[in-house]
Design a protein around this motif. Structure first.
Motif, short mmCIF file in Angstrom:
data_model
loop_
_atom_site.label_atom_id
_atom_site.label_comp_id
_atom_site.label_asym_id
_atom_site.label_seq_id
_atom_site.Cartn_x
_atom_site.Cartn_y
_atom_site.Cartn_z
N ARG A 117 37.61 41.56 58.51
CA ARG A 117 37.47 42.87 59.17
C ARG A 117 36.50 43.76 58.39
O ARG A 117 35.66 44.45 58.96
CB ARG A 117 38.83 43.58 59.23
CG ARG A 117 39.89 42.89 60.08
CD ARG A 117 41.21 43.62 59.94
NE ARG A 117 41.58 43.80 58.53
CZ ARG A 117 42.49 44.67 58.09
NH1 ARG A 117 43.13 45.44 58.93
NH2 ARG A 117 42.77 44.75 56.80
N VAL A 176 32.80 42.57 58.74
CA VAL A 176 32.17 42.96 60.02
C VAL A 176 31.98 44.47 60.08
O VAL A 176 30.93 44.96 60.51
CB VAL A 176 33.02 42.45 61.20
CG1 VAL A 176 32.47 42.98 62.53
CG2 VAL A 176 33.06 40.92 61.21
N GLU A 177 32.98 45.21 59.65
CA GLU A 177 32.90 46.68 59.74
C GLU A 177 31.77 47.25 58.89
O GLU A 177 31.02 48.12 59.33
CB GLU A 177 34.23 47.30 59.32
CG GLU A 177 34.21 48.81 59.43
CD GLU A 177 35.57 49.42 59.65
OE1 GLU A 177 36.57 48.73 59.42
OE2 GLU A 177 35.61 50.59 60.06
N THR A 178 31.64 46.75 57.65
CA THR A 178 30.63 47.32 56.74
C THR A 178 29.26 46.70 56.92
O THR A 178 28.25 47.27 56.50
CB THR A 178 31.04 47.09 55.27
OG1 THR A 178 31.11 45.68 55.03
CG2 THR A 178 32.37 47.74 54.96
N PHE A 235 40.21 35.77 65.94
CA PHE A 235 41.45 36.37 65.44
C PHE A 235 42.00 37.37 66.46
O PHE A 235 43.20 37.36 66.77
CB PHE A 235 41.20 37.07 64.09
CG PHE A 235 42.42 37.76 63.56
CD1 PHE A 235 43.41 37.05 62.89
CD2 PHE A 235 42.59 39.12 63.73
CE1 PHE A 235 44.55 37.69 62.41
CE2 PHE A 235 43.71 39.77 63.25
CZ PHE A 235 44.70 39.05 62.59
N ALA A 236 41.10 38.21 66.99
CA ALA A 236 41.54 39.21 67.97
C ALA A 236 42.16 38.54 69.19
O ALA A 236 43.18 38.99 69.72
CB ALA A 236 40.35 40.07 68.38
N THR A 251 31.75 37.43 62.55
CA THR A 251 31.97 38.03 63.87
C THR A 251 32.68 37.03 64.80
O THR A 251 33.58 37.41 65.54
CB THR A 251 30.64 38.49 64.50
OG1 THR A 251 29.70 37.42 64.47
CG2 THR A 251 30.06 39.67 63.76
N VAL A 309 44.62 40.89 71.27
CA VAL A 309 43.93 42.18 71.35
C VAL A 309 42.79 42.15 72.36
O VAL A 309 42.45 43.16 72.96
CB VAL A 309 43.43 42.57 69.94
CG1 VAL A 309 42.35 43.64 70.00
CG2 VAL A 309 44.60 43.07 69.11
N VAL A 310 42.21 40.99 72.56
CA VAL A 310 41.18 40.86 73.62
C VAL A 310 41.55 39.69 74.53
O VAL A 310 42.32 38.82 74.15
CB VAL A 310 39.76 40.60 73.05
CG1 VAL A 310 39.27 41.83 72.31
CG2 VAL A 310 39.71 39.37 72.17
N VAL A 313 45.75 37.20 68.47
CA VAL A 313 46.83 38.19 68.41
C VAL A 313 46.90 39.04 69.68
O VAL A 313 47.62 40.03 69.74
CB VAL A 313 46.68 39.12 67.17
CG1 VAL A 313 46.86 38.32 65.89
CG2 VAL A 313 45.34 39.86 67.18
N ILE A 317 28.48 44.17 55.27
CA ILE A 317 28.17 43.59 53.95
C ILE A 317 28.66 42.14 53.94
O ILE A 317 29.86 41.87 54.00
CB ILE A 317 28.87 44.37 52.81
CG1 ILE A 317 28.39 45.82 52.80
CG2 ILE A 317 28.62 43.70 51.46
CD1 ILE A 317 29.17 46.73 51.85
N LEU A 341 36.30 36.99 63.67
CA LEU A 341 37.02 38.20 64.06
C LEU A 341 37.38 38.17 65.54
O LEU A 341 38.50 38.54 65.92
CB LEU A 341 36.17 39.45 63.75
CG LEU A 341 36.91 40.77 63.94
CD1 LEU A 341 37.95 40.98 62.84
CD2 LEU A 341 35.95 41.95 63.96
N LEU A 342 36.45 37.69 66.34
CA LEU A 342 36.72 37.59 67.78
C LEU A 342 37.86 36.60 68.03
O LEU A 342 38.78 36.88 68.82
CB LEU A 342 35.44 37.12 68.49
CG LEU A 342 35.46 37.11 70.01
CD1 LEU A 342 35.78 38.49 70.57
CD2 LEU A 342 34.10 36.64 70.54
N TYR A 378 48.78 36.63 60.94
CA TYR A 378 48.14 37.96 60.95
C TYR A 378 47.20 38.19 59.75
O TYR A 378 46.67 39.28 59.58
CB TYR A 378 49.17 39.10 60.98
CG TYR A 378 49.91 39.17 62.29
CD1 TYR A 378 49.34 39.79 63.40
CD2 TYR A 378 51.17 38.59 62.42
CE1 TYR A 378 50.01 39.84 64.61
CE2 TYR A 378 51.84 38.63 63.63
CZ TYR A 378 51.25 39.26 64.72
OH TYR A 378 51.92 39.30 65.92
#
Lengths: 416, 59
Positions: free
Chosen positions: A365, A368-370, A409-410, A403, A415-416, A413, A372, A406-407, A246
């Protein structure tokens, strides 16, 4: 607290408590798994000969000649094209190397042990500036210097460590940071501190006066000598963060001159790659952007640990060297890195920033979110092999690596 | 509603601009006190990434 937050706090705890020490000099043939004369370690994620940039190909030719597997460039290329040479990323075997990052059978390596966790990491010895293999040079002078590192310098350094005992790298790095090094493109303070620590012992253990003079000239003549010890130290710390379920913290960022790759804790040894970007910065007299090779080297392990570009705010003297606009711009880079990291190192603190700790533990996370991307201070190699360094600058890690990760990782776990 | 808006613009304004800074500069050019909030949409507006990030927040 969520599972991800728990995992990331554990990752930060390991990074913050890591305690790297220089414990000796070893040879690749003696310590690296699955090693033979036909295996060449390189910087960055995996790549084939056909994908390599000019400096990387030049370095490979030199590495083959250094190992005595070919006498000429043509013979070396023919050997590669015959399929007998096996390439592998240094990161796969607890190693790092700057720029092209060549690691072969006979090469001596700094051994750094993470005292807190017991794991070991390795890095080559810095060759200095000018015509060097890490920038793709491969003529006889380059090979002669490498042979001297192997047969003279490395045994002397090993004797010094044996006589002195382990050298605590975290203490040296903490002092160097306070003295204005960010420890990627500026290592003047660290190299000076290192000389101050090691020379008294070297003077006692090296009996041959000529060799001692050569060694002294070599180490004191290279402002970046400390970099490779720092890289092994950062690797020894970052490797302890691998494979935490995680956990979304980055464990490696590295470039092979063609692609940029990152690894993420929970995703093990999978590389997430995108084409490398071109650094922006300043060029040495006579060179310009048309001469530069894209971003290259395992040295972004320093930023992975939270120094280098991440600590630029604490290194005002490096600002102009890497082409930043102002000291405030350097502080802004460091402040931005706090936005994408898990915490602040409790021992690597920056006096001019009110003793804030360096930004530690890149969270995919947050990147990708920011929007930066991690900032990296880097040297720039000439795109033609053998010319050497043509400048220094600043480059960002490609957002696409994060990105993709993150995909993945999702998906891992559910999530997608 | 229209009256309320008119009353608002007839009074002294203090503006907090969020996001694109061209509006902040336009307000300043009219001598109205303003602050700029550096904000971007999550994941640069990538809806798929934003959705994944939202789901991961509870994990």
């Amino acid at each position: 607290m969520t599972k991800i937050e728990q995992a990331n706090q554990e990752a930060f705890r390991r990074m913050d408590s890591g305690d790297p020490e220089w414990t000796g000099m070893v040879y690749a043939k003696d310590v690296l798994p699955d090693m033979d004369r036909y295996t060449i370690g390189h910087a960055g994620p995996p790549l084939a000969w056909e994908e390599m940039c000019g400096p990387m190909k030049g370095a490979v030719v030199g590495a083959i000649r250094y190992e005595g597997l070919a006498e000429t460039e043509e013979q070396a290329v023919a050997l590669v094209e015959s399929g007998k040479i096996r390439f592998r990323p240094n990161h796969n075997v607890a190693c790092v190397g700057p720029m092209t990052g060549m690691i072969t059978w006979s090469m001596p390596l700094f051994e750094v042990t993470n005292k807190t966790y017991g794991n070991v990491a390795y890095c080559t010895i810095n060759e200095g500036l000018g015509k060097v293999m890490r920038f793709g040079a491969n003529d006889d002078s380059v090979l002669a210097r490498l042979k001297w590192l192997e047969t003279v310098l490395a045994p002397a350094l090993q004797k010094a460590v044996q006589a002195h005992g382990p050298f605590n790298m975290k203490v040296l790095m903490s002092k160097a940071l306070a003295m204005g090094d960010e420890m990627h493109q500026r290592n003047i303070a660290g190299s000076s501190l290192f000389v101050r620590e090691v020379m008294p012992t070297l003077a006692r253990v090296v009996e041959d006066r000529t060799q001692l003079t050569e060694i002294t000239d070599f180490i004191t003549g290279n402002d970046q000598f400390f970099l490779n010890l720092v890289m092994a130290s950062c690797k020894a710390v970052c490797d302890t963060v691998k494979n935490i379920p995680y956990c979304t913290i980055v464990t490696a960022m590295s470039r092979n001159g063609t692609n940029f790759g990152i690894k993420v804790s929970a995703l093990g040894d999978e590389w997430f790659q995108a084409p490398v970007l071109m650094p922006e910065g300043l060029f040495f007299p006579g060179y310009g952007p048309q001469d530069a090779n894209p971003d290259m080297g395992d040295s972004a392990i320093t930023e992975t640990y939270g120094i280098g570009g991440f600590a630029m705010g604490s290194a005002p003297a490096v600002v102009r060297f890497v082409g930043a606009d102002s000291v405030q711009a350097a502080v802004n880079y460091t402040n931005d890195m706090y936005e994408i990291t898990q915490g602040r190192n409790t021992q690597l603190t920056m006096p001019n920033l009110d003793f804030q700790g360096t930004p530690t533990g890149i969270d995919i996370r947050k990147v990708v979110e920011t929007g930066i991307a991690p900032v990296i201070n880097t040297g720039m190699a000439h795109k033609k092999p053998g010319v050497g360094q043509v400048g220094a600058g600043i480059v960002r890690a490609p957002m696409d690596c994060f990105t993709q990760a993150l995909l993945a990782f999702a998906k891992s776990v559910g999530v997608v | 509603m229209a009256n309320q808006v008119n009353r608002l613009f007839a009074s002294q304004l203090w503006v907090a601009n969020v996001g694109v800074d061209v509006f902040y500069h336009a307000v300043l050019a009219q001598h109205v006190p303003a602050v700029q909030v550096d904000w971007r949409p999550p994941a640069g507006g990538d809806a798929r990434m934003a959705e994944i990030l939202a789901k991961l927040r509870d994990l």
